[in-house]
Design an enzyme around this catalytic site. Structure first.
Site, PDB file in Angstrom:
ATOM      1  N   SER A 160      38.879  -9.475  47.825  1.00 47.49           N
ATOM      2  CA  SER A 160      40.010  -8.651  47.313  1.00 47.49           C
ATOM      3  C   SER A 160      40.899  -9.074  46.308  1.00 47.49           C
ATOM      4  O   SER A 160      41.435  -8.307  45.589  1.00 47.49           O
ATOM      5  CB  SER A 160      40.653  -7.974  48.536  1.00 47.49           C
ATOM      6  OG  SER A 160      41.230  -9.183  49.205  1.00 47.49           O
ATOM      7  N   ASP A 333      52.792  -7.099  51.189  1.00 47.28           N
ATOM      8  CA  ASP A 333      51.372  -7.253  51.318  1.00 47.28           C
ATOM      9  C   ASP A 333      51.333  -8.804  51.254  1.00 47.28           C
ATOM     10  O   ASP A 333      51.925  -9.307  50.207  1.00 47.28           O
ATOM     11  CB  ASP A 333      50.684  -6.463  50.376  1.00 47.28           C
ATOM     12  CG  ASP A 333      49.191  -6.289  50.515  1.00 47.28           C
ATOM     13  OD1 ASP A 333      48.857  -5.489  51.230  1.00 47.28           O
ATOM     14  OD2 ASP A 333      48.623  -7.322  50.261  1.00 47.28           O
ATOM     15  N   HIS A 335      48.423 -10.027  49.773  1.00 45.57           N
ATOM     16  CA  HIS A 335      47.718 -10.383  48.725  1.00 45.57           C
ATOM     17  C   HIS A 335      48.845 -10.596  47.484  1.00 45.57           C
ATOM     18  O   HIS A 335      49.882 -10.326  47.333  1.00 45.57           O
ATOM     19  CB  HIS A 335      47.053  -9.061  48.135  1.00 45.57           C
ATOM     20  CG  HIS A 335      46.048  -8.934  49.240  1.00 45.57           C
ATOM     21  ND1 HIS A 335      45.937  -8.055  50.343  1.00 45.57           N
ATOM     22  CD2 HIS A 335      44.482  -9.044  49.130  1.00 45.57           C
ATOM     23  CE1 HIS A 335      44.654  -7.924  50.819  1.00 45.57           C
ATOM     24  NE2 HIS A 335      43.783  -8.682  50.032  1.00 45.57           N
TER      25      HIS A 335
END
Length: 358
Positions: A160, A333, A335
């Site tokens: 991802s 998040d 990420h």
């Protein structure tokens, strides 16, 4: 003197006719299929029987140069959750969500005809839906020769993070597919810095031997590396002869280590077999293995150790290691953020320059 009026009348009629012909030429329409050579393609695409193109991996880019006043595209997303960026003449992008039904997307519309460069970039990833571009229709003069891609070629394999998940996060907003932005991902930024074209072959939640939730029956990297798009047994298989990279970056492992540190022998043996496949399929490519940006602490140390032993087993002077700093995302998040992706590219680029002598 008696002939002057007829001559002037004839001359006026000629100019009126020429003007009408010019206006007709400028307002004529031209339609080309998505696989027409006037459209430059970067990324994995499947050519359908009707000459349309379908793609699922993030970062797939289609560019064209036209002389005209209006350009439209016939497009759709299989799930209605895919986003594209449209860039006209290097101006800031416009993000567009695609419907599940075929729609006409107006790429630009100007009052006067002119020469324009148009780029469509797939922001989303495979599981958001597969995107089909059927055709482009131009109001104007003509489609000009397609833009030329850089000669250097990079293939980035990953999860991802490589897909650009949550780069465009919005604090307080429920996560949605608008948050993905492959264009600002470290892979595409690194390729731009190295003056190279790039393919992103990545899948959120997947790893080398298992997914983020510990499942081993998903299509993980050794599987989806073989796909043009999709992740099932019916997925179109990619013809590796269509794209022979000079450099392959493998940034995998975050999801393998998410449930805990995996068995050493299983991981290293699988990685060794996979890298041998890469060496065989791409005999001129240099391969760089990296641990990625999310892991830290014991898990990061274990993955770096596994990568080192994989390289030892391969005994290849074409396989290298590039280190990555920890980029933990933010409160919205886990990420990496947009700024962190830019930092990742700045860290990775000089290491690759040295390895490749670019």
């Amino acid at each position: 003197m008696k002939l002057l009026f007829p001559i002037l009348l004839l001359t006026g009629s000629y100019f009126l006719s020429a003007c009408n012909n010019t206006q007709s030429l400028m307002s004529s329409t031209h339609t080309i299929a998505a696989s027409d050579p006037h459209i430059q393609v970067m990324g994995r695409t499947h050519i359908n029987d009707d000459a349309s193109l379908t793609f699922g991996y993030p970062g797939v880019s289609l560019s064209t140069i036209v002389a005209g006043s209006r350009l439209t595209a016939e497009m759709q997303s299989s799930n209605g959750n895919s986003w594209i960026d449209v860039i006209i003449d290097n101006h800031p992008p416009t993000s567009i969500k695609l419907d599940a039904q075929q729609q006409t997307v107006e790429l630009f519309h100007f009052p006067n005809s002119g020469e324009h460069r148009v780029e469509i970039i797939h922001r989303s990833e495979n599981w958001h839906g597969q995107v089909t571009l059927k055709q482009l229709t131009l109001t104007g003069t003509q489609f000009l020769p397609a833009p030329v891609l850089p000669q250097r070629k990079i293939l980035v394999l990953g999860d991802s993070v490589t897909c650009g998940e949550a780069i465009d996060r919005v604090a307080g907003e429920d996560k949605n597919t608008r948050w993905w932005n492959a264009r600002e991902s470290y892979g595409m930024l690194t390729a731009k810095a190295l003056d190279a074209q790039v393919q992103l072959v990545c899948w959120g939640g997947r790893g080398l031997i298992r997914s983020w939730n510990g499942k081993t029956d998903d299509a993980n990297l050794p599987d989806f590396y073989q796909f043009t798009l999709g992740d099932t047994g019916q997925a179109p298989q990619w013809d590796h002869h269509r794209y022979q990279p000079d450099l392959i970056i493998s940034a995998i492992g975050t999801n393998d280590f998410s449930p805990g540190i995996p068995d050493r022998a299983t991981y290293i043996n699988t990685y060794t077999r996979f890298v041998r496949t890469l060496l065989d399929n791409h005999p001129q490519a240099t391969i760089v293995l990296t641990e990625g940006a999310i892991l830290n602490g014991d898990k990061k140390a274990a993955l770096v150790s596994y990568i080192g032993e994989t390289r030892q087993q391969l005994h290849s002077n074409r396989v290298f290691y590039a280190s990555s700093s920890h980029h933990p995302g933010d409160n919205s998040d886990a990420h990496p953020t947009k700024d962190q992706h830019a930092a990742m590219a700045r860290e990775l680029t000089p290491q690759l320059r040295q390895i490749m002598d670019w």
